[in-house]
Motif scaffolding. Sequence first.
Motif, mmCIF file in Angstrom:
data_model
loop_
_atom_site.group_PDB
_atom_site.id
_atom_site.type_symbol
_atom_site.label_atom_id
_atom_site.label_comp_id
_atom_site.label_asym_id
_atom_site.label_seq_id
_atom_site.Cartn_x
_atom_site.Cartn_y
_atom_site.Cartn_z
ATOM 1 N N GLN A 59 0.837 -1.187 0.000
ATOM 2 C CA GLN A 59 0.000 0.000 0.000
ATOM 3 C C GLN A 59 0.879 1.247 0.000
ATOM 4 O O GLN A 59 2.041 1.199 0.406
ATOM 5 N N ASN A 60 0.310 2.365 -0.427
ATOM 6 C CA ASN A 60 1.021 3.634 -0.356
ATOM 7 C C ASN A 60 0.884 4.199 1.052
ATOM 8 O O ASN A 60 0.159 5.163 1.298
ATOM 9 N N SER B 141 -0.617 7.941 4.911
ATOM 10 C CA SER B 141 -1.099 7.385 3.641
ATOM 11 C C SER B 141 -1.047 8.468 2.568
ATOM 12 O O SER B 141 -1.018 9.668 2.868
ATOM 13 N N ASN C 155 -2.748 10.474 -0.503
ATOM 14 C CA ASN C 155 -4.091 10.816 -0.993
ATOM 15 C C ASN C 155 -4.138 10.823 -2.518
ATOM 16 O O ASN C 155 -3.150 10.480 -3.188
ATOM 17 N N GLN C 156 -5.266 11.227 -3.061
ATOM 18 C CA GLN C 156 -5.456 11.195 -4.520
ATOM 19 C C GLN C 156 -4.558 12.183 -5.245
ATOM 20 O O GLN C 156 -4.326 12.055 -6.448
ATOM 21 N N ASN C 157 -4.060 13.168 -4.522
ATOM 22 C CA ASN C 157 -3.171 14.160 -5.125
ATOM 23 C C ASN C 157 -1.699 13.802 -4.943
ATOM 24 O O ASN C 157 -0.816 14.654 -5.109
ATOM 25 N N SER C 158 -1.456 12.537 -4.568
ATOM 26 C CA SER C 158 -0.092 12.028 -4.355
ATOM 27 C C SER C 158 0.633 12.791 -3.255
ATOM 28 O O SER C 158 1.860 12.957 -3.284
ATOM 29 N N GLN C 159 -0.133 13.251 -2.269
ATOM 30 C CA GLN C 159 0.440 13.916 -1.102
ATOM 31 C C GLN C 159 0.276 13.018 0.121
ATOM 32 O O GLN C 159 -0.757 12.376 0.295
#
Length: 435
Positions: A188-189, A204, A206-210
């Motif tokens: 997992q990320n 973790s 998020n959808q914005n790769s942050q």
Amino acid sequence: MNSQQSVAQLQNKVEECLVDISQQIDSSFSRIDAFLDQVIVVPQLSVAHKHVNYVLPVVQLQPFIQTLANSIIQQVKPIINQTIHQQIKQNQLQLTQSQSKQIQQQDQQQHSITNNLNPFTYNLLYNNSIQQNEYCCAIAINKDNTIVLAGCENKIKVFEFKQEQLKQTQLLSEHQNTIITLNFMKKQNQFISGDVGGLIITWSMNQNSQWIFQQQLKEHSKCINCLVINNNEDLMISGSEDNKIKFWQKQNQWLCSQTITDHTHYVFGLSLNDSQNRVISSGRDKLILIIERSSQDSKWNIIQKISVQVEGSRLCFINDNVFTFQPDCQEQMDVYEMSSTNKQYSKTKQIAVKCGQSCHYYFPQQYIKQKCLLVNKNGQYVNLIRKNQNADFITQQSIDFGHQYVYGQMSEDGNYLITWDYESKQIQIRKYQQQ
């Protein structure tokens, strides 16, 4: 026995099975013939209709039925035999292809291992180092070597690792104390960080790769010295200067499920075995604990305590039966093996390694299976030790940093060693070079 002999034996068994099936088919048809021979054909039938008896002609059914049966047998039996032959040939082909694929995979694996047993060196990429003035006790590299984390005092710097260059993309500031442990998840990320105050934080993407804060775990009262995660990523084990080892289960959230308090001083090192059912720990109390998970209730129980003469902060499972332990600032590393009779571990050999006058106890041991390589920081040296095909450990390279304050991690594939040390105050990248 090799694979070709196994295939030949299986083919012979298949042929025997085919003969047996054919014999059973013949026997079945013979029984049909015998049954037909016993069919009683009524020679004469009479039908009464309006008080008048009509005598029907005698019908000779026996030759007709026999002819029909023979015809069915002649047509059906070859079809059945052909179908059986085709199915067996198909199974044989599938088996042969599977065996060939397995042999090919074994050859590739052996070839890879042979190549990776060649001499090597890790060369410093001078132009790729970056300045890092804050103290950096923890470094982590993700599974595909695209992200590097650095615990810089109480901040986490996130770097993009691309074309062997580090570029900072984010700064995380949730911790209030110096960060000591960083562990990436592989499936997992997500990653996990632990600090001097005993706080563990899960992160973790998020959808914005942050990277975003996810959960805080505050059950240790002192520094998190070591932390490991199982392969399923639903179990986390932490060791602390509060002398405790805690087991955390992942449900919707991480929850502490068990605490072991048998160490009487700081817990320095942790390692999980390949089967994920044993964990070893080392402490300042000069104890190595062997802890095993019960198959009945999944509780972790201490099955062995090993007393050592010199405390050590680094130990690592090589496989289920072997682990290594580094006594602090000693010129040898100890190898422990499990007895096949009593299932207890004992020291069986010592490996010569370089050390120094003193040793700071972060920078955990790593064993890189892909390259049969053990990374062992000891004093002012990082010793890179190869396990050969005879299970002997040989030091291939010792990198001298000139002082004890060296921290880092090797990538999972063994291609990169990334470190920070107090002398250079740089995050440095060293690359694997086969000689």
